[in-house]
Design a protein around this motif. Structure first.
Motif, PDB file in Angstrom:
ATOM      1  N   GLY A 106       0.743  -1.163   0.169  1.00  0.00           N
ATOM      2  CA  GLY A 106      -0.089   0.088  -0.146  1.00  0.00           C
ATOM      3  C   GLY A 106       0.726   1.226  -0.064  1.00  0.00           C
ATOM      4  N   PRO A 107       0.184   2.256   0.705  1.00  0.00           N
ATOM      5  CA  PRO A 107       1.087   3.598   0.744  1.00  0.00           C
ATOM      6  C   PRO A 107       2.745   3.586   1.012  1.00  0.00           C
ATOM      7  CG  PRO A 107      -1.040   3.648   1.901  1.00  0.00           C
ATOM      8  CD  PRO A 107      -0.836   2.266   1.516  1.00  0.00           C
ATOM      9  N   ASP A 108       3.028   2.442   1.624  1.00  0.00           N
ATOM     10  CA  ASP A 108       4.484   2.710   2.086  1.00  0.00           C
ATOM     11  C   ASP A 108       5.233   2.000   0.918  1.00  0.00           C
ATOM     12  OD1 ASP A 108       4.261   3.309   4.773  1.00  0.00           O
ATOM     13  OD2 ASP A 108       3.570   1.208   5.384  1.00  0.00           O
ATOM     14  N   ALA A 109       4.531   1.740  -0.303  1.00  0.00           N
ATOM     15  CA  ALA A 109       5.301   1.243  -1.356  1.00  0.00           C
ATOM     16  C   ALA A 109       5.415   2.446  -2.332  1.00  0.00           C
ATOM     17  CB  ALA A 109       4.685   0.115  -2.130  1.00  0.00           C
ATOM     18  N   SER A 110       5.409   3.710  -1.679  1.00  0.00           N
ATOM     19  CA  SER A 110       5.383   4.728  -2.756  1.00  0.00           C
ATOM     20  C   SER A 110       6.533   4.774  -3.681  1.00  0.00           C
ATOM     21  CB  SER A 110       5.146   6.137  -2.152  1.00  0.00           C
ATOM     22  OG  SER A 110       6.094   6.221  -1.126  1.00  0.00           O
ATOM     23  N   ASP A 111       7.793   4.415  -3.097  1.00  0.00           N
ATOM     24  CA  ASP A 111       8.964   4.650  -3.990  1.00  0.00           C
ATOM     25  C   ASP A 111       8.846   3.789  -5.232  1.00  0.00           C
ATOM     26  OD1 ASP A 111       9.877   6.211  -2.140  1.00  0.00           O
ATOM     27  OD2 ASP A 111      11.152   4.523  -1.211  1.00  0.00           O
ATOM     28  N   ALA A 112       7.925   2.849  -5.319  1.00  0.00           N
ATOM     29  CA  ALA A 112       7.806   2.069  -6.685  1.00  0.00           C
ATOM     30  C   ALA A 112       6.827   2.377  -7.641  1.00  0.00           C
ATOM     31  CB  ALA A 112       6.919   0.865  -6.075  1.00  0.00           C
ATOM     32  N   VAL A 113       6.375   3.760  -7.303  1.00  0.00           N
ATOM     33  CA  VAL A 113       5.534   4.266  -8.456  1.00  0.00           C
ATOM     34  C   VAL A 113       6.107   4.722  -9.628  1.00  0.00           C
ATOM     35  CG1 VAL A 113       4.423   6.449  -8.926  1.00  0.00           C
ATOM     36  CG2 VAL A 113       4.090   5.483  -6.773  1.00  0.00           C
ATOM     37  N   PRO A 114       7.341   4.977  -9.918  1.00  0.00           N
ATOM     38  CA  PRO A 114       7.817   5.087 -11.347  1.00  0.00           C
ATOM     39  C   PRO A 114       7.914   3.902 -12.028  1.00  0.00           C
ATOM     40  CG  PRO A 114       9.172   6.712  -9.721  1.00  0.00           C
ATOM     41  CD  PRO A 114       8.358   5.793  -8.886  1.00  0.00           C
ATOM     42  N   ALA A 115       8.281   2.763 -11.014  1.00  0.00           N
ATOM     43  CA  ALA A 115       8.559   1.378 -11.943  1.00  0.00           C
ATOM     44  C   ALA A 115       7.162   0.871 -12.042  1.00  0.00           C
ATOM     45  CB  ALA A 115       9.216   0.485 -10.770  1.00  0.00           C
ATOM     46  N   LEU A 116       6.185   1.050 -11.466  1.00  0.00           N
ATOM     47  CA  LEU A 116       4.959   0.658 -11.792  1.00  0.00           C
ATOM     48  C   LEU A 116       4.512   1.294 -12.907  1.00  0.00           C
ATOM     49  CD1 LEU A 116       3.345   0.566  -8.446  1.00  0.00           C
ATOM     50  CD2 LEU A 116       3.729  -1.227  -9.483  1.00  0.00           C
TER      51      LEU A 116
END
Length: 826
Positions: A106-116
């Motif tokens: 969830g929100p704690d995975a925000s660093d993955a947004v560019p890769a997503l």
């Protein structure tokens, strides 16, 4: 971690599960988990499980991969950098599972947004895209940077769809187009206000243009998933109001029931637009849009993911516009209006009742109702409550045959406020003091019982059990069987009918369903078994009392002829003499010419042995031998049988200990259940129970819910978890339990009714569920559970009283008994 890499197959799975249990504390294990994931080949999905199965090695690999991915997700933010790396992996399965893990974080995975965002690019597998979109939605406002890409995905997804078998399981092999457009829109709404300005500036104008440029077939937003393009604005609710004029323009040129219904979700502007369409001066336009609305406003439809769903739209905002359709000249339109208002406008507006009342006198409409199920007559009467009561009484006395026939049909299921005025007339008819050309005295009794739920009205059924007319006796038995607790005082009148060759089977079923624990009932059923055998199953699940003993020789005789297994199951320990015969059946090779002979599937025979309990311990050597040869899917029945035999099965402990390290979490749960009963030490296996019974999607318990009945008293802390899982599963598949085929919901309810002290731990969840039931509504088994809990369930009384006054007779009957038990003194 050493075990994760080098242990036995089952030990490796357990190690991965243990790391997941540690959560963030297992950060150091992330590289080891990734190594397992990358080095373990994913088994090829099996399209037809009945024709092919994975090898033990392939099954173990699947369990290991699931546990490893679950562990990474539960480790949480510390695993995000590694998951980001896996998003670029060449294996589509790894990319897809990595996006799913990020969604869980969830929100704690925000660093993955560019890769997503990269996973939404052209050429990516649609399953990976869907998982990435759902991960962005789970991340929420922190995924603001993804807004431009999400808008592009709403307008034109660039994913690829695999080519292959249309029956392939969902995942990277799924060949039907997944709902990527809607998932992207849902991600935008999850991001919130930060995305709205871009949506209004870039997305809505593009959708408006697409609607205005729709082709001759009404297609817009062409490309991937175009057949579900209507769903892209639904997640925005009232914020999508700028689309309303374009949708109306579109509907002036094309018919699309989904678009009509979607206006309801677009706030006041959309509701007003729909209201205007339903009140258009042109009758053709009015009826066309009304019929389109009804198509998906209620009933069953197929969703964009291919599932069959129950449609239940909230039509209250347009209730004033629906009411005029009750007076339409077309009977079909009027019937659909009744259904739409009844299902979508609760409570029914008084204006609607007033508009529908003339239908009770409309001969043409009543004749039209004759084409359908009888329940439509009662449905119309219930819709028009309370004013319908006097009108039906008037129709009963009418000189018009059609009106009298309608009243009789309506009264078969008519009940609730405003119906009490009918009781004097119905009781006169029931007692034979007056006659009616269309309503028999038995019909009158049944109608009176529907309205009153009064034991005195139930007494009026007794004379019909003695009728010379076989059909009358049969119908009276069926009615008593349905009445459950209200019929208990009259069981003695059913006993003579066990000797009646015309209705004896129905009498046995009625006696059994009303009360199978009373000594007199057991004695009567024992005599019935002696005389007539067990051609069909009796239905109740309570074990017979000792009074059944006289029937045991007859049951054993049937076993010699390959019958009676289900009765042994019911009788339990007193039928210990059946063990040798059951073992013969268990080891006998199936007869290919008699595939259905005496339910000789091992699960039924093992169920009967387990019901006998400790007295069946002589069966343990045979059970162990068969267990060693059984396929994984069959082992559960042997393990449950060993659990039911208990300490007498101690010779099986080595076999069970070995299963405690099996890769399959279901087999481990079953083995732990058996060991806890054999060793009388549930605390020793608490960790296994807790690991298998949880609220995550990977819960193994729901594949073997019948374990619950064996451990519920030993593990009361798990009861709320099981209840919440039961409530959340609205579409539970049929599962085989110790009572034959039954779904998880029914099994859990039945176990809790037998263990009400344990059920009390889940009372807050139970009451919450009662007050806010899922779309398929409250079930009678659930109401019975609250009644079984007794005075401690007082918080349920307001809703139970509401159900008691409601139109559903079976729910009212269950609510009446529950209220009586809850209000009883301790």
């Amino acid at each position: 971690m050493k075990t994760l890499k080098n242990g036995k197959p089952g030990e490796r799975v357990i190690a991965a599960e243990a790391l997941g249990d540690l959560g963030p504390k297992a950060e150091i294990a992330v590289p080891a988990l990734v190594e397992v994931i990358c080095d373990t080949p994913t088994p090829v999905p099996i399209l037809f499980p009945s024709e092919a199965k994975w090898s033990r090695e392939e099954s173990a690999a699947d369990f290991l991969l699931k546990a490893s991915w679950d562990a990474l997700a539960r480790i949480g933010p510390k695993a995000v950098p590694t998951l980001i790396d896996l998003l670029a992996h060449h294996d589509v399965e790894i990319r897809g599972r990595a996006t799913a893990a990020l969604k869980t974080i969830g929100p704690d995975a925000s660093d993955a947004v560019p890769a997503l965002i990269k996973r939404l690019g052209e050429g990516e597998n649609q399953w990976v895209c869907l998982n990435a979109l759902e991960a962005l939605a789970a991340i929420g406002p922190k995924a603001e940077v993804a807004v431009p890409t999400l808008i592009k995905t709403v307008l034109d997804p660039k994913a690829t769809v695999p080519k292959g078998n249309p029956l392939a399981p969902i995942g990277s092999y799924w060949i039907y187009q997944l709902p990527l457009r809607k998932a992207a829109a849902q991600a935008l709404t999850a991001i919130g206000p930060k995305a709205l300005s871009a949506v209004q500036k870039d997305l809505f104008p593009a959708i408006i243009k697409a609607l205005d440029d729709a082709d001759d077939h009404g297609r817009f937003l062409s490309g991937f998933g175009s057949e579900h393009a209507w769903s892209v604005w639904e997640p925005f609710d009232a914020d999508a109001a700028p689309l309303v004029p374009a949708i109306v323009r579109y509907l002036s040129r094309h018919s699309n029931s989904r678009l009509v219904l979607s206006l309801l979700e677009l706030g006041p502007d959309g509701q007003k637009a729909l209201a205007d369409l339903l009140t258009n001066k042109d009758e053709r336009i009015r009826n066309e849009h009304f019929n389109l609305l009804c198509k998906h406003a209620f009933g069953v439809f197929v969703s964009e993911s291919g599932a069959h769903c129950w449609a239940k739209a909230d039509l209250r905002p347009i209730a004033p516009q629906l009411i005029p359709f009750l007076t339409d000249k077309d009977n079909g339109v009027r019937l659909r209006a009744l259904a739409a208002i009844n299902q979508g406008c609760r409570p029914i507006p008084p204006e609607a009742v007033k508009a529908a009342l003339p239908l009770l006198d409309d001969q043409k409409f009543l004749k039209y109702l004759d084409k359908f199920d009888e329940s439509n007559a009662a449905g119309l009467a219930i819709f028009c409550r309370p004013a319908a009561g006097p009108k039906l009484l008037e129709h009963l006395k009418s000189d018009d045959t059609k009106l009298r026939e309608f009243a009789v049909r309506a009264l078969k299921e008519f009940r609730g406020p405003g119906t009490e005025a009918l009781l004097p007339a119905l009781r006169e008819l029931a007692a034979g003091r007056t006659e009616h050309p269309e309503m028999t005295p038995l019909d009158a009794v049944r109608s009176a019982i529907r309205i009153s739920l009064d034991p005195k009205d139930v007494e009026l059924l007794v004379p019909f059990l003695k009728s010379d007319d076989r059909k009358v006796r049969f119908e009276a038995i069926l009615e008593l069987r349905r009445l459950r607790h209200l019929a208990r005082p009259h069981l003695k009148h059913l006993f003579p009918l066990l000797r009646d060759p015309d209705v004896r089977w129905n009498a046995a079923l009625a006696i059994d369903s009303i009360d199978s624990s009373d000594p007199d009932v057991c004695a009567a059923l024992a005599q019935w078994i002696i005389d007539f055998g067990d051609r069909k199953w009796l239905e109740r699940t309570s074990p017979f009392a000792k009074e059944i003993a006289p029937a045991i020789p007859a049951v054993l005789k049937r076993l010699e002829h390959r019958g009676g297994v289900d009765l042994v199951w019911r009788i339990g320990p007193p039928a210990k003499g059946a063990v040798p015969l059951l073992l013969t059946s268990l080891t006998r090779a199936p007869d290919p010419n008699k595939p259905d002979a005496d339910r000789r599937d091992p699960k039924y025979i093992l169920g009967a042995l387990g019901a006998i309990g400790p007295a069946a311990k002589v069966a343990v050597p045979t059970i162990r031998k068969q267990l060693a040869k059984a396929e994984d899917g069959e082992k559960q029945w042997y393990l449950l049988c060993l659990a039911d035999i208990g300490p007498g099965a101690k010779d099986a402990v080595p076999d069970l200990k070995e299963l405690l390290i099996d890769p399959d979490p279901k087999l481990r749960l079953l083995a732990a259940c058996a060991l806890s009963k054999i060793e009388a030490d549930s605390a020793a296996y608490w960790a296994t129970f807790a690991r298998a019974i949880h609220e995550r999607p990977s819960c193994a318990f729901w594949d073997v819910p019948f374990v619950f009945g064996r451990i519920v008293t030993d593990c009361p802390e798990l009861v709320p978890v099981v209840v919440r899982g039961t409530i959340s599963r609205h579409r539970i598949e049929l599962r085989v339990t110790d009572n034959g085929y039954e779904d998880g919901y029914e099994h859990v309810m039945r176990v809790l009714k037998r263990n009400t002290s344990a059920a009390k731990a889940a009372l807050p969840d139970l009451v919450s569920y009662l007050n806010k039931p899922p779309s398929w509504g409250v079930q009678t088994e659930f109401i019975e559970l609250l009644g079984a809990i007794g005075p401690d369930a007082k918080a349920a009384l307001p809703k139970l009283r509401e159900l008691l006054d409601g139109p559903d007779f079976d729910l009212a009957l269950a609510a009446q008994e529950a209220i009586q038990r809850i209000e009883a003194k301790k």
